[in-house]
Motif scaffolding. Structure first.
Motif: not given
Length: 173
Positions: A107-113, A162-163
């Motif tokens: 929870i709180g991680c930034t998600v990028e493609t 980061l995910v």
């Protein structure tokens, strides 16, 4: 400053011999509620130190975990605990296998493609069945649901929060 993590909530009593009916908030109920383990009771509207409890017995009944605690032998003592949150301290967290994470790490991680486009931040994790679903708050305020499966989630870096995901067709629309 000690960090605490929820493992359950006492919602009622069960019988007259001091059993507490608990809605579990942990994936490790057998481990957390093992007799002899310490849990810490935080009562709503109460300031001060939590109450340290030692698990005496644990069993499941319907969708609840039923616990008794050493030194608490009857319904009247457990009645006062209703609404209380059972927690463990950070040093009681166990090590996980590779590719397993605690919710508070995700929870709180930034998600990028995979190509580096930011999707949003993970705000919640749902556990509806076969796999977890991560709820992402997108930039425009929209919520996006991402299944935690190998085809979609390609990289999780909890240190950098980061995910990286593979945005398969229809996932982000």
């Amino acid at each position: 400053m000690q960090k605490w993590f929820n493992v359950g909530k006492i919602v009622n009593t069960h019988g007259i011999k001091g059993e507490a009916r608990v809605i579990s908030k942990t994936d490790f109920a057998e481990e957390r509620y093992k007799p002899g383990n310490k849990l810490y009771l935080f009562m709503p509207d109460t300031k001060g130190d939590p109450i340290e409890l030692t698990v005496k017995t644990h069993r499941t009944h319907k969708s609840f975990d039923l616990l008794t605690f050493e030194g608490y032998e009857n319904i009247n003592e457990i009645e006062k605990m209703k609404g209380g949150i059972l927690k463990i301290s950070e040093d009681q967290l166990g090590d996980l296998e590779e590719d397993e994470f605690y919710y508070h790490e995700i929870i709180g991680c930034t998600v990028e493609t995979l190509d580096g486009a930011e999707v949003g931040k993970i705000k919640e994790i749902l556990s509806p069945g076969a796999n977890d679903v991560w709820v992402i708050k997108a930039k425009g305020g929209k919520e996006i649901l991402i299944p935690y499966i190998e085809d979609v989630v390609k990289e999780v870096n909890v240190e950098d929060k980061l995910v990286k995901i593979n945005a398969i067709e229809g996932l982000l629309s």
